[in-house]
Design a protein around this motif. Structure first.
Motif, PDB file in Angstrom:
ATOM      1  N   UNK A 108       0.838  -1.191   0.000  1.00  0.00           N
ATOM      2  CA  UNK A 108       0.000   0.000   0.000  1.00  0.00           C
ATOM      3  C   UNK A 108       0.876   1.246   0.000  1.00  0.00           C
ATOM      4  N   UNK A 109       1.913   1.239   0.808  1.00  0.00           N
ATOM      5  CA  UNK A 109       2.860   2.338   0.849  1.00  0.00           C
ATOM      6  C   UNK A 109       4.247   1.768   1.069  1.00  0.00           C
ATOM      7  N   UNK A 110       5.233   2.574   0.782  1.00  0.00           N
ATOM      8  CA  UNK A 110       6.621   2.132   0.891  1.00  0.00           C
ATOM      9  C   UNK A 110       7.423   3.171   1.642  1.00  0.00           C
ATOM     10  N   UNK A 111       8.311   2.719   2.508  1.00  0.00           N
ATOM     11  CA  UNK A 111       9.195   3.634   3.213  1.00  0.00           C
ATOM     12  C   UNK A 111      10.627   3.420   2.717  1.00  0.00           C
ATOM     13  N   UNK A 112      11.518   4.238   3.238  1.00  0.00           N
ATOM     14  CA  UNK A 112      12.914   4.156   2.843  1.00  0.00           C
ATOM     15  C   UNK A 112      13.514   2.808   3.240  1.00  0.00           C
ATOM     16  N   UNK A 113      13.166   2.329   4.433  1.00  0.00           N
ATOM     17  CA  UNK A 113      13.694   1.042   4.896  1.00  0.00           C
ATOM     18  C   UNK A 113      13.197  -0.114   4.016  1.00  0.00           C
ATOM     19  N   UNK A 114      11.959  -0.021   3.584  1.00  0.00           N
ATOM     20  CA  UNK A 114      11.436  -1.066   2.692  1.00  0.00           C
ATOM     21  C   UNK A 114      12.138  -1.028   1.341  1.00  0.00           C
TER      22      UNK A 114
END
Length: 175
Positions: A108-114
């Protein structure tokens, strides 16, 4: 009368050239793949695959930029520059890009760590796959333990390369 060359040219409303928009990412990946021709002598593979790093950086930074088929021509160029068996980077990079597309459709969303985790998995897949393909085509007996430092170094270098791609991207879209 004012000289037309000395007049201020407004930058608002101007667009960068199509070559600059489309060619800059391709050229950076090709330059990254060309780093392997530098005369560096080593006992084991220590040089990170900069072409792969730049491809991953551009793909995770700008997902709309490329389709999965871009792995074929860029992989062919990387194969020719690195000396890997022709088709190995073409296959591995295309499978990697398809895998990233599949993962992104489920998130659904992505972060920097992902992004870093996705890149780490892709780096391990491509380096281990390149080792396997080189081994089955008669490329010697390189063990995975010798390539593990290269994998680790490449994964740790990924955030720096993404930042450099972001800087290049700001210049790329600037009019």
């Amino acid at each position: 009368m004012i000289d037309p060359h000395l007049q201020h040219v407004p930058r608002l409303g101007r667009h960068p050239s199509r070559f600059r928009l489309a060619g800059t990412p391709v050229m950076t990946v090709m330059l990254g793949s060309s780093v392997t021709i530098l005369p560096i002598v080593a006992q084991a593979p220590v040089m990170p695959p900069f072409g792969l790093l730049l491809l991953l950086s551009w793909r995770l930074l700008r997902p709309e930029l490329w389709r999965a088929w871009i792995g074929v021509p860029l992989g062919l160029f990387d194969d020719m520059m690195s000396g890997q068996p022709i088709g190995s980077a073409m296959f591995l990079w295309t499978v990697m890009l398809i895998g990233i597309d599949a993962v992104e459709h489920r998130m659904v969303w992505r972060s920097y760590r992902q992004d870093w985790l996705i890149a780490a998995a892709a780096i391990i897949f491509c380096i281990a796959g390149g080792l396997f393909l080189a081994r089955i085509t008669g490329g010697g007996d390189i063990k995975l333990e010798l390539v593990a430092p290269q994998m680790l170094w490449t994964i740790l270098l990924f955030p720096f390369v993404v930042r450099q791609c972001a800087r290049i991207d700001r210049w790329r879209v600037m009019a």
